[in-house]
Design a protein around this motif. Structure first.
Motif, PDB file in Angstrom:
ATOM      1  N   GLY A 207     -12.126 -30.757 -46.283  1.00 17.17           N
ATOM      2  CA  GLY A 207     -13.515 -30.514 -46.679  1.00 17.17           C
ATOM      3  C   GLY A 207     -14.465 -30.284 -45.534  1.00 17.17           C
ATOM      4  O   GLY A 207     -15.569 -30.846 -45.524  1.00 17.17           O
ATOM      5  N   GLU A 347      -9.442 -28.878 -50.005  1.00 14.13           N
ATOM      6  CA  GLU A 347     -10.795 -28.699 -50.530  1.00 14.13           C
ATOM      7  C   GLU A 347     -10.891 -29.284 -51.931  1.00 14.13           C
ATOM      8  O   GLU A 347      -9.887 -29.434 -52.631  1.00 14.13           O
ATOM      9  CB  GLU A 347     -11.167 -27.210 -50.566  1.00 14.13           C
ATOM     10  N   ASP A 351     -16.754 -29.747 -54.807  1.00 11.46           N
ATOM     11  CA  ASP A 351     -17.401 -30.214 -53.584  1.00 11.46           C
ATOM     12  C   ASP A 351     -18.737 -29.494 -53.393  1.00 11.46           C
ATOM     13  O   ASP A 351     -18.776 -28.279 -53.238  1.00 11.46           O
ATOM     14  CB  ASP A 351     -16.486 -29.950 -52.382  1.00 11.46           C
ATOM     15  N   PRO A 356     -15.467 -25.042 -51.799  1.00 14.41           N
ATOM     16  CA  PRO A 356     -14.186 -24.344 -51.618  1.00 14.41           C
ATOM     17  C   PRO A 356     -14.395 -22.958 -51.014  1.00 14.41           C
ATOM     18  O   PRO A 356     -15.255 -22.204 -51.453  1.00 14.41           O
ATOM     19  CB  PRO A 356     -13.638 -24.241 -53.046  1.00 14.41           C
ATOM     20  N   CYS A 359     -13.502 -24.373 -45.867  1.00 21.96           N
ATOM     21  CA  CYS A 359     -12.468 -24.998 -45.028  1.00 21.96           C
ATOM     22  C   CYS A 359     -11.232 -24.107 -44.878  1.00 21.96           C
ATOM     23  O   CYS A 359     -10.661 -23.991 -43.789  1.00 21.96           O
ATOM     24  CB  CYS A 359     -12.080 -26.356 -45.605  1.00 21.96           C
ATOM     25  N   HIS A 384     -16.750 -34.066 -53.057  1.00 20.52           N
ATOM     26  CA  HIS A 384     -16.566 -34.224 -51.617  1.00 20.52           C
ATOM     27  C   HIS A 384     -15.932 -35.565 -51.269  1.00 20.52           C
ATOM     28  O   HIS A 384     -14.946 -35.623 -50.519  1.00 20.52           O
ATOM     29  CB  HIS A 384     -17.921 -34.084 -50.919  1.00 20.52           C
TER      30      HIS A 384
END
Length: 427
Positions: A207, A347, A351, A356, A359, A384
Motif C-alpha cells: 500500500g 494493495e 484503500d 490500487p 503501488c 488501507h
C-alpha cells in the motif's frame, strides 16, 4: 506559524484539555455527591475519564507490549527487544525470542514515518514472529532530537534503509508498509548499483505511493492543490523549549492528528460519545476495543520539516520515484538496475490512502527484473489498515507474503517451497 509560540500554544491546548478532564473526573467523584445520585455527575465523571485519557496519550509513546511468545514447544518464551543499529533519527531493533533457534526467515519490516510510531505495526510484528525473525525500523520523534544532529529528509531516510539492509545481509526479506514503499524500492536499487552483495532476497511493498498519480485519492488531491510555500507556511512549526529538539523545524504530530481526524470527524465523535456512555455504565476497560485502537491512533510524533516537505514535493508533486529520477546523495538511482531481488506489491481494493494502481506501478519500473520474479496482489474489500494489520492481513495476505518469501529464499527459508516468485490469482 513557524514560531515556538505556535508550537507551545498547541501543547498548551492539549495540556489544558487533559487538566480539564482530570478535574472533571475528580470533582464528580467527591464522596459527598453520592448522597444525592445524579446522572449528570456520572456523565461528568465519565467525560472526564475519557477526555483525560484522550489528551494524555497524544504525547505518550506506546509500548510494544510484546513480552512473551509461544513457541513450538508449547512454552511461553520471553521476547527481548534489542537495538541492532542505533542512529539519531531511528534505530533498527530486533524482536529476539529467548531460547528459540534463530528462524531462517529474516524479515526487515520498514515502518512508516507518517505521524505515528512504529508500534502501529505491533500486530504485524506479532503475526510475523510466529514464522520469522523480525527486525523493524523504529523512527524517533523529531521533537526529541537536538538541532545539532542535523537534517533528516527522504534521502537520509533512504540511506538509513541502505545501512540497515547492509547490516542484516543478503539473506533478508524486506517488507515496506505504506509511506516507505517508494524509498525502500529506491534503497534496493541503490544497493543493486553500489553494493550488490548486500541486496535483500525479496522486497514486498504494501500500500505505498510508488506512483501517486496512478489513482487519485484525497491525499494526492491535497498534494496537488496546495503549493510548497503554503505547506511550509501552514504546517511547519518550531519545537518549543520543553523538548530536547527545541528550535527544530517540524511538522507537528498534533497538527497531523487534527488532519487525520477531520477526514472522518463524524465517526470519531460518535466513537468518543459511545465510549463515554460505556464508562458511565461500567462497560469500558483499559483494553477494550476503543482504548486499544485510540491508544495507538492518538499517539503521534513530529516529523522533521525537511522530511515532510521533501516527501510532498519529490514523491507526490514531482513523482521522482514514478519517473525513475530519484537522486540520493548526488547519485541518480536507477530502479531498472534491480535484477535479482524479487518484488511483490500488495494493495487493498478499498484503500482510500494509497489506492490500487499506485503501488503496483513499482513492477513496471523494475525493467531489469524477470517476470517470474514479480508478483502482485489486490485484496478484495480491504482498506488501507486492513492490508497490513487487519483480518485481511492475517487470513489472506500474510500467507501469500510468507509463500513469496519462501519462493525466493534460495532454499534457506525453512519452508517447503523453493520455486521462483509466485504469481497469485490477483496478479
Amino acid at each position: 506559524m513557524r514560531y515556538m509560540a505556535t508550537y507551545d500554544l498547541m501543547e498548551s491546548f492539549r495540556n489544558t484539555n487533559q487538566w480539564l478532564g482530570a478535574s472533571a473526573s475528580a470533582l464528580a467523584s467527591y464522596p459527598i455527591f453520592s448522597l444525592v445520585p445524579n446522572p449528570a455527575l456520572h456523565w461528568m465523571a465519565a467525560w472526564g475519564d475519557v477526555t483525560e485519557r484522550t489528551f494524555q496519550r497524544m504525547v505518550a509513546r506506546p509500548d510494544w507490549g510484546i513480552r512473551t511468545h509461544t513457541c513450538a514447544d508449547g512454552r511461553d518464551h520471553l521476547v527481548n527487544i534489542e537495538t541492532v543499529v542505533e542512529k539519531p533519527f531511528g534505530n533498527l531493533i530486533h524482536f529476539n525470542v529467548a531460547g528459540r533457534e534463530p528462524n531462517p526467515r529474516r524479515v526487515l519490516l520498514v515502518a512508516p514515518m507518517s505521524g505515528h510510531y512504529a508500534t502501529l505495526l505491533r500486530s504485524t510484528v506479532k503475526s510475523l514472529m510466529v514464522d520469522c525473525e523480525v527486525y523493524i525500523t523504529d523512527w524517533h520523534n523529531a521533537r526529541d532530537i537536538p538541532v545539532s544532529e542535523g537534517k533528516f529528509d527522504i534521502e537520509d531516510y533512504t540511506l538509513y534503509l541502505v545501512d540497515f539492509m547492509r547490516k542484516l545481509g543478503p539473506d533478508t526479506h524486506v517488507i515496506a508498509v505504506c509511506q516507505p514503499a517508494p524509498l525502500a524500492l529506491a534503497a534496493t536499487a541503490y544497493l543493486a548499483e553500489q553494493d550488490p552483495e548486500a541486496q535483500p532476497r525479496s522486497l514486498t511493498l504494501i500500500g505505498g505511493p510508488i506512483d501517486p498519480d496512478a489513482a487519485a485519492t484525497d491525499v494526492t488531491d491535497f498534494g496537488r492543490r496546495v503549493t510548497m510555500g503554503q505547506l511550509e507556511e501552514m504546517m511547519i512549526q518550531r519545537v518549543g523549549f520543553k523538548y530536547k529538539g527545541a528550535g527544530r523545524m517540524v511538522y507537528p504530530g498534533l497538527l497531523q492528528l487534527a488532519s487525520f481526524m477531520s477526514m472522518n470527524a463524524e465517526r470519531h465523535s460518535n466513537a468518543f460519545r459511545d465510549q463515554i456512555m460505556r464508562v458511565m455504565q461500567d462497560e469500558a476497560g483499559d483494553h477494550d476495543p476503543h482504548n486499544r485502537f485510540y491508544d495507538e491512533y492518538l499517539a503521534v510524533m513530529d516529523m522533521t520539516s525537511e522530511f515532510y516537505l521533501s516527501t510532498v514535493e519529490r514523491i507526490f508533486k514531482e513523482r521522482e520515484i514514478a519517473k525513475n529520477e530519484f537522486v540520493v546523495d548526488g547519485h541518480k538511482v536507477d530502479i531498472g538496475k534491480i535484477t535479482t531481488v524479487a518484488v511483490k506489491t500488495v494493495e487493498g481494493e478499498n484503500d482510500d490512502i494509497s489506492a490500487p494502481g499506485q503501488c503496483v506501478a513499482a513492477l513496471d519500473l523494475c525493467t531489469g527484473l524477470p517476470d517470474e520474479k514479480k508478483a502482485q496482489h489486490v485484496e478484495p474489500g480491504a482498506g488501507h489498515y486492513g492490508i497490513f494489520a487487519g483480518s485481511s492481513w492475517r487470513n489472506n495476505i500474510r500467507p501469500l507474503v510468507l509463500e513469496f518469501i519462501d519462493a525466493n529464499s534460495g532454499g534457506k527459508s525453512g519452508g517447503k517451497s523453493s520455486k521462483p516468485a509466485n504469481k497469485n490469482a490477483a496478479a
